[in-house]
Design a protein around this motif. Structure first.
Motif, PDB file in Angstrom:
ATOM      1  N   MET A  29      65.457  28.716  44.495  1.00  0.00           N
ATOM      2  CA  MET A  29      64.158  28.225  44.090  1.00  0.00           C
ATOM      3  C   MET A  29      63.805  27.057  45.017  1.00  0.00           C
ATOM      4  N   ASN A  30      62.599  27.114  45.538  1.00  0.00           N
ATOM      5  CA  ASN A  30      62.190  26.059  46.456  1.00  0.00           C
ATOM      6  C   ASN A  30      61.523  24.904  45.703  1.00  0.00           C
ATOM      7  N   SER A  31      61.213  23.861  46.435  1.00  0.00           N
ATOM      8  CA  SER A  31      60.652  22.666  45.789  1.00  0.00           C
ATOM      9  C   SER A  31      59.245  22.916  45.260  1.00  0.00           C
ATOM     10  N   ARG A  32      58.522  23.849  45.867  1.00  0.00           N
ATOM     11  CA  ARG A  32      57.178  24.172  45.373  1.00  0.00           C
ATOM     12  C   ARG A  32      57.242  24.757  43.958  1.00  0.00           C
ATOM     13  N   ASN A  33      58.197  25.645  43.721  1.00  0.00           N
ATOM     14  CA  ASN A  33      58.361  26.226  42.392  1.00  0.00           C
ATOM     15  C   ASN A  33      58.773  25.170  41.370  1.00  0.00           C
ATOM     16  N   LYS A  34      59.613  24.231  41.779  1.00  0.00           N
ATOM     17  CA  LYS A  34      60.024  23.159  40.868  1.00  0.00           C
ATOM     18  C   LYS A  34      58.835  22.287  40.472  1.00  0.00           C
ATOM     19  N   VAL A  35      57.953  22.019  41.421  1.00  0.00           N
ATOM     20  CA  VAL A  35      56.752  21.229  41.115  1.00  0.00           C
ATOM     21  C   VAL A  35      55.834  22.003  40.178  1.00  0.00           C
ATOM     22  N   ILE A  36      55.674  23.302  40.418  1.00  0.00           N
ATOM     23  CA  ILE A  36      54.824  24.132  39.550  1.00  0.00           C
ATOM     24  C   ILE A  36      55.380  24.154  38.134  1.00  0.00           C
ATOM     25  N   ILE A  37      56.675  24.311  37.978  1.00  0.00           N
ATOM     26  CA  ILE A  37      57.297  24.348  36.657  1.00  0.00           C
ATOM     27  C   ILE A  37      57.129  23.010  35.943  1.00  0.00           C
ATOM     28  N   THR A  38      57.328  21.926  36.677  1.00  0.00           N
ATOM     29  CA  THR A  38      57.158  20.598  36.087  1.00  0.00           C
ATOM     30  C   THR A  38      55.726  20.380  35.627  1.00  0.00           C
ATOM     31  N   VAL A  39      54.766  20.790  36.438  1.00  0.00           N
ATOM     32  CA  VAL A  39      53.351  20.633  36.073  1.00  0.00           C
ATOM     33  C   VAL A  39      53.019  21.476  34.850  1.00  0.00           C
ATOM     34  N   LEU A  40      53.553  22.691  34.778  1.00  0.00           N
ATOM     35  CA  LEU A  40      53.278  23.547  33.618  1.00  0.00           C
ATOM     36  C   LEU A  40      53.836  22.954  32.327  1.00  0.00           C
ATOM     37  N   VAL A  41      55.033  22.399  32.382  1.00  0.00           N
ATOM     38  CA  VAL A  41      55.636  21.794  31.188  1.00  0.00           C
ATOM     39  C   VAL A  41      54.856  20.552  30.767  1.00  0.00           C
ATOM     40  N   ILE A  42      54.506  19.706  31.722  1.00  0.00           N
ATOM     41  CA  ILE A  42      53.743  18.495  31.399  1.00  0.00           C
ATOM     42  C   ILE A  42      52.369  18.864  30.851  1.00  0.00           C
ATOM     43  N   LEU A  43      51.737  19.874  31.442  1.00  0.00           N
ATOM     44  CA  LEU A  43      50.429  20.319  30.966  1.00  0.00           C
ATOM     45  C   LEU A  43      50.507  20.849  29.538  1.00  0.00           C
ATOM     46  N   MET A  44      51.609  21.524  29.214  1.00  0.00           N
ATOM     47  CA  MET A  44      51.778  22.045  27.856  1.00  0.00           C
ATOM     48  C   MET A  44      51.823  20.899  26.838  1.00  0.00           C
ATOM     49  N   PHE A  45      52.573  19.862  27.148  1.00  0.00           N
ATOM     50  CA  PHE A  45      52.679  18.739  26.219  1.00  0.00           C
ATOM     51  C   PHE A  45      51.375  17.949  26.133  1.00  0.00           C
ATOM     52  N   ILE A  46      50.673  17.795  27.231  1.00  0.00           N
ATOM     53  CA  ILE A  46      49.397  17.072  27.209  1.00  0.00           C
ATOM     54  C   ILE A  46      48.370  17.813  26.369  1.00  0.00           C
ATOM     55  N   ILE A  47      48.292  19.126  26.543  1.00  0.00           N
ATOM     56  CA  ILE A  47      47.316  19.907  25.778  1.00  0.00           C
ATOM     57  C   ILE A  47      47.679  19.916  24.296  1.00  0.00           C
ATOM     58  N   ALA A  48      48.966  20.058  23.970  1.00  0.00           N
ATOM     59  CA  ALA A  48      49.378  20.048  22.562  1.00  0.00           C
ATOM     60  C   ALA A  48      49.051  18.699  21.928  1.00  0.00           C
ATOM     61  N   ILE A  63      48.619  24.583  17.203  1.00  0.00           N
ATOM     62  CA  ILE A  63      47.597  25.469  17.756  1.00  0.00           C
ATOM     63  C   ILE A  63      47.509  25.296  19.268  1.00  0.00           C
ATOM     64  N   GLY A  64      47.584  24.061  19.742  1.00  0.00           N
ATOM     65  CA  GLY A  64      47.571  23.811  21.180  1.00  0.00           C
ATOM     66  C   GLY A  64      48.753  24.467  21.880  1.00  0.00           C
ATOM     67  N   LEU A  65      49.933  24.366  21.281  1.00  0.00           N
ATOM     68  CA  LEU A  65      51.116  25.008  21.858  1.00  0.00           C
ATOM     69  C   LEU A  65      50.980  26.525  21.877  1.00  0.00           C
ATOM     70  N   LEU A  66      50.418  27.083  20.814  1.00  0.00           N
ATOM     71  CA  LEU A  66      50.232  28.534  20.777  1.00  0.00           C
ATOM     72  C   LEU A  66      49.260  28.993  21.859  1.00  0.00           C
ATOM     73  N   LEU A  67      48.171  28.263  22.028  1.00  0.00           N
ATOM     74  CA  LEU A  67      47.187  28.660  23.035  1.00  0.00           C
ATOM     75  C   LEU A  67      47.742  28.543  24.457  1.00  0.00           C
ATOM     76  N   VAL A  68      48.439  27.473  24.733  1.00  0.00           N
ATOM     77  CA  VAL A  68      49.017  27.299  26.065  1.00  0.00           C
ATOM     78  C   VAL A  68      50.101  28.341  26.309  1.00  0.00           C
ATOM     79  N   SER A  69      50.897  28.644  25.309  1.00  0.00           N
ATOM     80  CA  SER A  69      51.947  29.648  25.460  1.00  0.00           C
ATOM     81  C   SER A  69      51.357  31.026  25.716  1.00  0.00           C
ATOM     82  N   LEU A  70      50.275  31.332  25.041  1.00  0.00           N
ATOM     83  CA  LEU A  70      49.605  32.611  25.288  1.00  0.00           C
ATOM     84  C   LEU A  70      49.071  32.667  26.716  1.00  0.00           C
TER      85      LEU A  70
END
Length: 111
Positions: A1-20, A58-65
């Protein structure tokens, strides 16, 4: 896994918590006294739950979907390009599954 994928994964996790969190705060600001679950019982008592927990769930469900759709899109894109998908679609699907599970935990925690 390259550093670009690690940044994408980190952004997705942070975005999930912010939206929730923002969905939870939004629900709490609309219903500061909580949400009424059902009609009053015979003894006149009413059961209320936390509006923050409901909104966060509800926020977690929507982001997960959305993440499930994103993982499916990544798989479809890689199959159309006839390339191996790599680890990113699987990791996005795992993040989505964790988000679905967390929605039930969050909703049950704030009862």
């Amino acid at each position: 896994m390259n550093s670009r994928n690690k940044v994408i994964i980190t952004v997705l996790v942070i975005l999930m918590f912010i939206i929730a969190f923002s969905f939870g705060k939004g629900a709490e600001s609309m219903n500061p006294d909580g949400l009424l679950l059902s009609a009053p019982s015979e003894d006149g008592s009413t059961e209320k739950i936390s509006a923050f927990g409901f909104g966060a769930a509800i926020g977690l469900l929507l982001v997960s979907l959305f993440y499930c759709l994103l993982a499916a899109g990544l798989l479809l894109s890689s199959s159309l390009k006839k390339k191996p998908p790599g680890p990113l679609p699987l990791i996005v699907a795992i993040i989505a599954a964790v988000g679905f599970s967390l929605s039930y935990v969050v909703d049950g925690y704030f009862l």
